[in-house]
Design a protein around this motif. Structure first.
Motif, mmCIF file in Angstrom:
data_model
loop_
_atom_site.group_PDB
_atom_site.id
_atom_site.type_symbol
_atom_site.label_atom_id
_atom_site.label_comp_id
_atom_site.label_asym_id
_atom_site.label_seq_id
_atom_site.Cartn_x
_atom_site.Cartn_y
_atom_site.Cartn_z
ATOM 1 N N ILE A 152 0.904 -1.042 0.002
ATOM 2 C CA ILE A 152 0.049 -0.248 0.074
ATOM 3 C C ILE A 152 0.817 1.328 -0.082
ATOM 4 O O ILE A 152 0.503 2.262 -0.913
ATOM 5 C CB ILE A 152 -0.863 0.068 1.450
ATOM 6 C CG1 ILE A 152 -1.990 -1.216 1.158
ATOM 7 C CG2 ILE A 152 -1.512 1.369 1.305
ATOM 8 C CD1 ILE A 152 -2.843 -1.376 2.303
ATOM 9 N N MET A 153 2.004 1.295 0.748
ATOM 10 C CA MET A 153 2.812 2.349 0.840
ATOM 11 C C MET A 153 3.454 2.482 -0.499
ATOM 12 O O MET A 153 3.618 3.640 -1.017
ATOM 13 C CB MET A 153 3.819 2.228 2.039
ATOM 14 C CG MET A 153 3.099 2.380 3.224
ATOM 15 S SD MET A 153 4.398 2.314 4.751
ATOM 16 C CE MET A 153 5.174 3.786 4.582
ATOM 17 N N ASN A 154 4.102 1.450 -1.042
ATOM 18 C CA ASN A 154 4.736 1.783 -2.278
ATOM 19 C C ASN A 154 3.984 2.156 -3.571
ATOM 20 O O ASN A 154 4.069 2.601 -4.560
ATOM 21 C CB ASN A 154 5.603 0.325 -2.568
ATOM 22 C CG ASN A 154 6.675 0.237 -1.583
ATOM 23 O OD1 ASN A 154 7.143 1.210 -1.082
ATOM 24 N ND2 ASN A 154 7.019 -1.055 -1.372
ATOM 25 N N ALA A 155 2.498 1.884 -3.350
ATOM 26 C CA ALA A 155 1.574 2.035 -4.315
ATOM 27 C C ALA A 155 1.308 3.542 -4.283
ATOM 28 O O ALA A 155 0.723 3.853 -5.409
ATOM 29 C CB ALA A 155 0.385 1.112 -4.305
ATOM 30 N N ILE A 156 1.471 4.145 -3.399
ATOM 31 C CA ILE A 156 1.232 5.632 -3.553
ATOM 32 C C ILE A 156 1.758 6.303 -4.125
ATOM 33 O O ILE A 156 3.084 6.222 -4.308
ATOM 34 C CB ILE A 156 1.191 6.370 -1.972
ATOM 35 C CG1 ILE A 156 -0.008 5.517 -1.059
ATOM 36 C CG2 ILE A 156 1.117 7.596 -1.856
ATOM 37 C CD1 ILE A 156 0.084 6.185 0.335
ATOM 38 N N PRO A 157 1.305 7.310 -5.209
ATOM 39 C CA PRO A 157 2.191 7.917 -6.191
ATOM 40 C C PRO A 157 3.313 8.936 -5.770
ATOM 41 O O PRO A 157 3.088 9.378 -4.526
ATOM 42 C CB PRO A 157 1.273 8.638 -6.892
ATOM 43 C CG PRO A 157 0.069 8.046 -6.892
ATOM 44 C CD PRO A 157 -0.064 7.469 -5.399
ATOM 45 N N LEU A 158 4.474 8.919 -6.033
ATOM 46 C CA LEU A 158 5.668 9.681 -5.597
ATOM 47 C C LEU A 158 5.219 11.349 -5.164
ATOM 48 O O LEU A 158 5.533 11.865 -4.108
ATOM 49 C CB LEU A 158 6.850 9.737 -6.538
ATOM 50 C CG LEU A 158 7.851 10.544 -5.854
ATOM 51 C CD1 LEU A 158 8.635 9.608 -4.767
ATOM 52 C CD2 LEU A 158 9.092 10.255 -6.945
ATOM 53 N N ALA A 159 4.306 11.859 -5.941
ATOM 54 C CA ALA A 159 3.948 13.014 -5.871
ATOM 55 C C ALA A 159 3.090 13.178 -4.485
ATOM 56 O O ALA A 159 3.208 14.140 -3.816
ATOM 57 C CB ALA A 159 3.043 13.718 -7.179
ATOM 58 N N ILE A 160 2.368 12.248 -4.279
ATOM 59 C CA ILE A 160 1.406 12.448 -3.078
ATOM 60 C C ILE A 160 2.667 11.992 -1.604
ATOM 61 O O ILE A 160 2.337 12.608 -0.460
ATOM 62 C CB ILE A 160 0.290 11.334 -3.047
ATOM 63 C CG1 ILE A 160 -0.571 11.761 -4.087
ATOM 64 C CG2 ILE A 160 -0.369 11.177 -1.596
ATOM 65 C CD1 ILE A 160 -2.029 10.866 -4.175
ATOM 66 N N LYS A 161 3.320 11.369 -1.965
ATOM 67 C CA LYS A 161 4.512 11.032 -0.993
ATOM 68 C C LYS A 161 5.243 12.423 -0.627
ATOM 69 O O LYS A 161 5.399 12.809 0.739
ATOM 70 C CB LYS A 161 5.413 10.091 -1.330
ATOM 71 C CG LYS A 161 4.978 8.709 -1.435
ATOM 72 C CD LYS A 161 6.097 7.522 -1.538
ATOM 73 C CE LYS A 161 5.526 6.169 -1.704
ATOM 74 N NZ LYS A 161 6.440 5.129 -2.191
#
Length: 488
Positions: A152-161
């Motif tokens: 789930i954490m890795n699926a979040i787009p980089l921009a949102i991170k």
């Protein structure tokens, strides 16, 4: 990219790549990867001390939050709560340091403690409430073991991170301003929701010391002075103690944590809450109610920690180009285990603290920093009277400084791309505006999925992001759902 692809390099790999990792390193250096991450033992110690000083308030605040009456009218002992808070923070932070090997400190999650005090104990006893912490922690650990949490954490787009990092920066800066008394809720009808000072103006020694500490740290950072945050905290505490010792000050002029000792500095720990956990009587509460409580606690513990780990990990430069960091699965498991440990000792669920960013701001990059922080929490088991030696107003200055530092991630966001800019904007502004990290993450995830769908790019969202979107829709609609199910 798999997790193993971003693990820290070994000494031989670093030597072969022409890095500056010294030969003949000590076991401490090798174990914590200190040189590999561009740090030193002194820097890690300084970072650990700084993180503790920024987090020490939890030893006073958590017992205050958990001081209410349960459904049977029972109240937990304050000395026992302080002991449980210190013990749980020490155990989980030391575990994070020695096993997780990352500069993340844990303590009682205020969001979790808030749910326990405001929702859970109205229908449960305190032992049953602590059982809820054990249950939600076990659920999170299960998600980690199955790989779902990291996916789930890795699926979040980089921009949102990046947005999470920026939002946390604004959030902890606001926490700092509020804790220092620089910003207050507007007591008068009309006007904005918050005002400068308690009545639209700044007054009193506490705010002055806060401002002094804040400007001192900024000035030291501008001159690239090592240990600027720690120096500022120590200087602010010393000056506050001097001010408090000179003359008779107005009753309301002093600080939330008085930097002076009365009586003995040593105390005996009260371990009476350890093991006070009860899984019986759940049928009387109602299994729908139990399910909703655990769901709420999982959301509070899961996404607050996820956002904090991403934000602090990125600030520590431990993340790769996609925002993934080494040892992530261990850090996530320890965070989940914090619910089990905290509930088991009676100190509420433990979670990664955003104040870890203060130590990172001092240069901490490894688990040695967390070991130092955990050791200080362990020492507080026997030195409870001095846990308030750093005024909240002084520690709050460090939070504002770190918030300013975390804003630099805005440069990584493509603000010309609406599908990125809008979710980032909502993530960033809703964290401080709603005073919760989870709300910001939820708004960013939902808006990202909606905008991508509107652009005809629904497939780019990915299965896990769609799953998160569904979960967060339930999160926002939790009260109508509870009403529909007949849950009070």
């Amino acid at each position: 990219m798999t997790q193993s692809s971003v693990e820290p390099k070994t000494a031989s790999e670093d030597a072969g790549s022409g890095s500056n990792v010294p030969a003949g390193r000590s076991w401490l250096d090798r174990y914590f990867h200190i040189s590999e991450r561009g740090s030193t033992v002194a820097t890690e110690i300084r970072g650990g001390v700084t993180t503790f000083m920024a987090m020490a308030y939890i030893l006073l605040l958590n017992p205050l939050i958990l001081g209410g009456k349960d459904v049977d009218g029972n109240v937990l002992s304050q000395p026992a709560l302080i002991t449980a808070t210190a013990l749980a923070a020490a155990a989980t932070t030391l575990l994070m340091g020695f096993w997780g090997k990352v500069p993340l400190a844990l303590a009682a999650g205020l969001s979790v403690s808030g749910v326990l005090s405001s929702q859970v104990i109205s229908v449960m006893t305190w032992p049953q409430a602590m059982a809820m912490c054990v249950a939600y922690g076990a659920v999170i650990c299960l998600l980690v073991v199955t790989g779902l949490r990291e996916m789930i954490m890795n699926a979040i787009p980089l921009a949102i991170k990046h947005a999470i990092t920026i939002g946390i920066g604004l959030f902890i800066a606001l926490i700092g301003f509020v804790k220092a008394g620089f910003v207050h809720e507007n007591p008068s009808p009309g006007g904005g929701p918050v005002v400068l000072g308690p009545a639209g103006e700044l007054a009193g020694w506490p705010v002055l010391i806060f401002a002094f500490t804040l400007l001192l740290i900024f000035a030291l950072q501008a001159r690239n002075v090592p240990g600027a945050i720690l120096i500022g905290i120590v200087a602010g505490t010393v000056i506050a103690a001097i001010v408090n010792a000179v003359g008779d000050l107005p009753a309301k002029a002093w600080f939330s944590g008085p930097p002076e000792l009365s009586g003995s500095a040593v105390s005996t720990p009260d371990f009476s809450l350890i093991g006070e956990v009860s899984f019986s009587g759940w049928g009387d509460v109602g299994y729908i109610t139990i399910t909703m409580i655990i769901f709420t606690l999982v959301l509070a513990g899961f996404f607050d920690a996820m956002a904090t780990i991403i934000g602090v990990g990125s600030e520590a430069k431990l993340a790769d180009s996609q925002g993934r960091m080494p040892g992530l699965s261990k850090a996530l498991f320890i965070d989940g285990a914090g619910g089990v440990i905290g509930g088991g000792v009676g100190g509420s669920g433990q979670t990664v603290f955003v104040e870890s960013a203060t130590g990172v701001g001092e240069g901490a990059r490894t688990g040695l920093s967390s070991v130092v922080t955990g050791a200080f929490f362990a020492a507080c088991l026997f030195f409870t009277p001095i846990t308030a030696i750093v005024p909240a107003e002084v520690a709050s200055a460090a939070l504002v400084v770190i918030g300013a530092m975390m804003m630099q991630n805005a440069k990584h966001v493509d603000w010309s791309d609406r599908s990125v800019a809008i979710p980032v904007f909502l993530t960033v502004v809703l964290m401080p505006f709603t005073y919760t990290i989870t709300t910001g993450v939820a708004a960013g995830v939902i808006s990202y999925a909606v905008i991508k769908t509107a652009q005809g790019k629904a497939r780019e969202v990915g299965a896990f992001m769609w799953g998160l979107t569904a979960i967060f829709i339930v999160f926002f609609a939790i009260h109508p759902i509870e009403s529909w199910l007949g849950v009070s």
